[in-house]
Design a protein around this motif. Sequence first.
Motif, PDB file in Angstrom:
ATOM      1  N   HIS A 118       7.957 -21.410 -16.741  1.00  0.00           N
ATOM      2  CA  HIS A 118       6.994 -22.337 -16.376  1.00  0.00           C
ATOM      3  C   HIS A 118       7.753 -23.038 -14.960  1.00  0.00           C
ATOM      4  N   ALA A 119       8.689 -23.023 -14.428  1.00  0.00           N
ATOM      5  CA  ALA A 119       9.240 -22.900 -13.262  1.00  0.00           C
ATOM      6  C   ALA A 119       8.446 -22.386 -12.524  1.00  0.00           C
ATOM      7  N   ARG A 120       7.824 -20.993 -12.716  1.00  0.00           N
ATOM      8  CA  ARG A 120       7.291 -20.608 -11.085  1.00  0.00           C
ATOM      9  C   ARG A 120       5.960 -21.038 -11.329  1.00  0.00           C
ATOM     10  N   MET A 121       5.753 -21.268 -12.450  1.00  0.00           N
ATOM     11  CA  MET A 121       4.548 -22.258 -12.911  1.00  0.00           C
ATOM     12  C   MET A 121       3.439 -23.868 -11.653  1.00  0.00           C
ATOM     13  N   ARG A 122       5.338 -23.976 -12.335  1.00  0.00           N
ATOM     14  CA  ARG A 122       5.312 -25.321 -10.715  1.00  0.00           C
ATOM     15  C   ARG A 122       5.176 -25.251  -9.320  1.00  0.00           C
ATOM     16  N   TRP A 123       6.302 -23.745  -8.847  1.00  0.00           N
ATOM     17  CA  TRP A 123       5.586 -23.942  -7.862  1.00  0.00           C
ATOM     18  C   TRP A 123       4.725 -23.472  -7.221  1.00  0.00           C
ATOM     19  N   PHE A 124       3.588 -22.460  -8.019  1.00  0.00           N
ATOM     20  CA  PHE A 124       2.232 -22.223  -7.206  1.00  0.00           C
ATOM     21  C   PHE A 124       1.233 -23.897  -7.985  1.00  0.00           C
ATOM     22  N   ARG A 125       1.657 -24.418  -8.205  1.00  0.00           N
ATOM     23  CA  ARG A 125       0.555 -25.324  -9.128  1.00  0.00           C
ATOM     24  C   ARG A 125      -0.415 -25.677  -7.818  1.00  0.00           C
ATOM     25  N   ASP A 126      -0.080 -25.871  -6.679  1.00  0.00           N
ATOM     26  CA  ASP A 126      -1.378 -26.093  -5.829  1.00  0.00           C
ATOM     27  C   ASP A 126      -1.724 -24.376  -5.064  1.00  0.00           C
ATOM     28  N   ARG A 127      -1.586 -23.465  -6.164  1.00  0.00           N
ATOM     29  CA  ARG A 127      -2.181 -21.975  -6.186  1.00  0.00           C
ATOM     30  C   ARG A 127      -2.455 -21.762  -7.223  1.00  0.00           C
ATOM     31  N   PRO A 128      -3.912 -21.995  -7.463  1.00  0.00           N
ATOM     32  CA  PRO A 128      -4.769 -21.974  -8.803  1.00  0.00           C
ATOM     33  C   PRO A 128      -5.176 -20.495  -8.947  1.00  0.00           C
ATOM     34  N   ASP A 129      -4.929 -20.068  -8.164  1.00  0.00           N
ATOM     35  CA  ASP A 129      -5.661 -18.205  -7.515  1.00  0.00           C
ATOM     36  C   ASP A 129      -4.434 -17.324  -8.246  1.00  0.00           C
ATOM     37  N   LEU A 130      -3.072 -17.864  -7.284  1.00  0.00           N
ATOM     38  CA  LEU A 130      -2.290 -16.809  -8.089  1.00  0.00           C
ATOM     39  C   LEU A 130      -1.876 -17.326  -9.688  1.00  0.00           C
ATOM     40  N   ARG A 131      -2.150 -18.509 -10.004  1.00  0.00           N
ATOM     41  CA  ARG A 131      -2.024 -18.912 -11.169  1.00  0.00           C
ATOM     42  C   ARG A 131      -2.635 -18.080 -12.299  1.00  0.00           C
ATOM     43  N   GLN A 132      -4.113 -17.667 -11.660  1.00  0.00           N
ATOM     44  CA  GLN A 132      -4.642 -16.835 -12.884  1.00  0.00           C
ATOM     45  C   GLN A 132      -4.485 -15.612 -12.649  1.00  0.00           C
ATOM     46  N   GLU A 133      -4.404 -14.884 -11.422  1.00  0.00           N
ATOM     47  CA  GLU A 133      -4.060 -13.694 -11.689  1.00  0.00           C
ATOM     48  C   GLU A 133      -2.694 -13.407 -12.840  1.00  0.00           C
ATOM     49  N   ILE A 134      -1.703 -14.289 -12.329  1.00  0.00           N
ATOM     50  CA  ILE A 134      -0.833 -13.555 -13.036  1.00  0.00           C
ATOM     51  C   ILE A 134      -0.943 -13.854 -14.508  1.00  0.00           C
ATOM     52  N   THR A 135      -1.780 -14.617 -14.687  1.00  0.00           N
ATOM     53  CA  THR A 135      -2.073 -15.520 -15.880  1.00  0.00           C
ATOM     54  C   THR A 135      -2.914 -14.493 -17.362  1.00  0.00           C
ATOM     55  N   ALA A 136      -3.882 -14.062 -16.120  1.00  0.00           N
ATOM     56  CA  ALA A 136      -4.419 -12.707 -17.155  1.00  0.00           C
ATOM     57  C   ALA A 136      -4.129 -11.624 -17.021  1.00  0.00           C
TER      58      ALA A 136
END
Length: 326
Positions: A118-136
């Motif tokens: 949860h903390a890391r996804m908040r850090w990457f809130r403005d990086r949808p590309d990173l969140r997409q990649e990590i989540t997938a």
Amino acid sequence: MQHASAPPPSFDFRNAGTAGAHRSEARQMRARPIVPLEDYRSERVSRPPPTGSTGAGRIALAPAESFRASDEMLRDEAQTKLAHSPALQVVCEMMGKLRVMTFDWWTPEFTRQRWSAHARMRWFRDRPDLRQEITASLTGLPATTARHKSPEFQADLMAAVMEAGDVSAPRFEEVFDPRDLVVHGPVAEFWTSFRERMPWHDDGASHQAFIAWFLRALLAERTCAEEGTRRAILTPLDVRAAIDARVWQTYLPVDVRAAVDEARIRQERSRPRDPYLARHELAIAVPEHIAAHVPLTELTGVFTAAEQAMASEFSAIRTVGRVRSE
């Protein structure tokens, strides 16, 4: 003379985007070298400057524009921020080095618990590309679906697969590139966590080798992440002054101290007008000698000096983070 132990393994930043069977193709495509600022400017002279500046060459990523910008633009802005900041580079190298070590005080289980999904996804809130990649990568969610989910949803899904035992702590950690962590995460907190958890009273060979590596990183004018240059965090004089003179004379082997004196005499005879400086001394009493013979508790002053040298960058980074979260 006692020989220092073999150097600890290094995190391979050049292959960080492709190493491991679990790396996604998207992560392979986005891996790019850290280049000096001068090279960055010369290669991209036609590109308009990134939005926002914090001064001293650091770039603030504007949240209002980040979702409209292309993934390539976001990656370039993050890379520029890292290339501008010696402090970020050193902490990045530290995080990568700690990841490949086998210390029981810095494990994937610790880092996953300390900095949750949860903390890391908040850090990457403005990086949808990173969140997409990590989540997938971690959950198997289709990339397009993952792209449009909120950071909270993505973090909940990651937490669920970890609680079910489908994703191990090492697997969780390996999808987070240290470069992304320091650019978007709480870099000062990473640094203080290391200082607090490092067992300074344990002079074991692995700790000595790690501290020798760290001393070289603090003195380096080239980043070990890529073929880039940076301003050194500490000068040889800074390192020498941070170690008590009595400690230096007591613990360094006599043959090392004798070699320093002999070099000083040779230089004064051949070049009497040239001063013999701390950099000449540390070319003989190298970090491996220092870490192998001086108690690690006596070297904490070096890391305090490094922290003070990086304090202004840490403060600016925290300020940027507060502005972006408002």
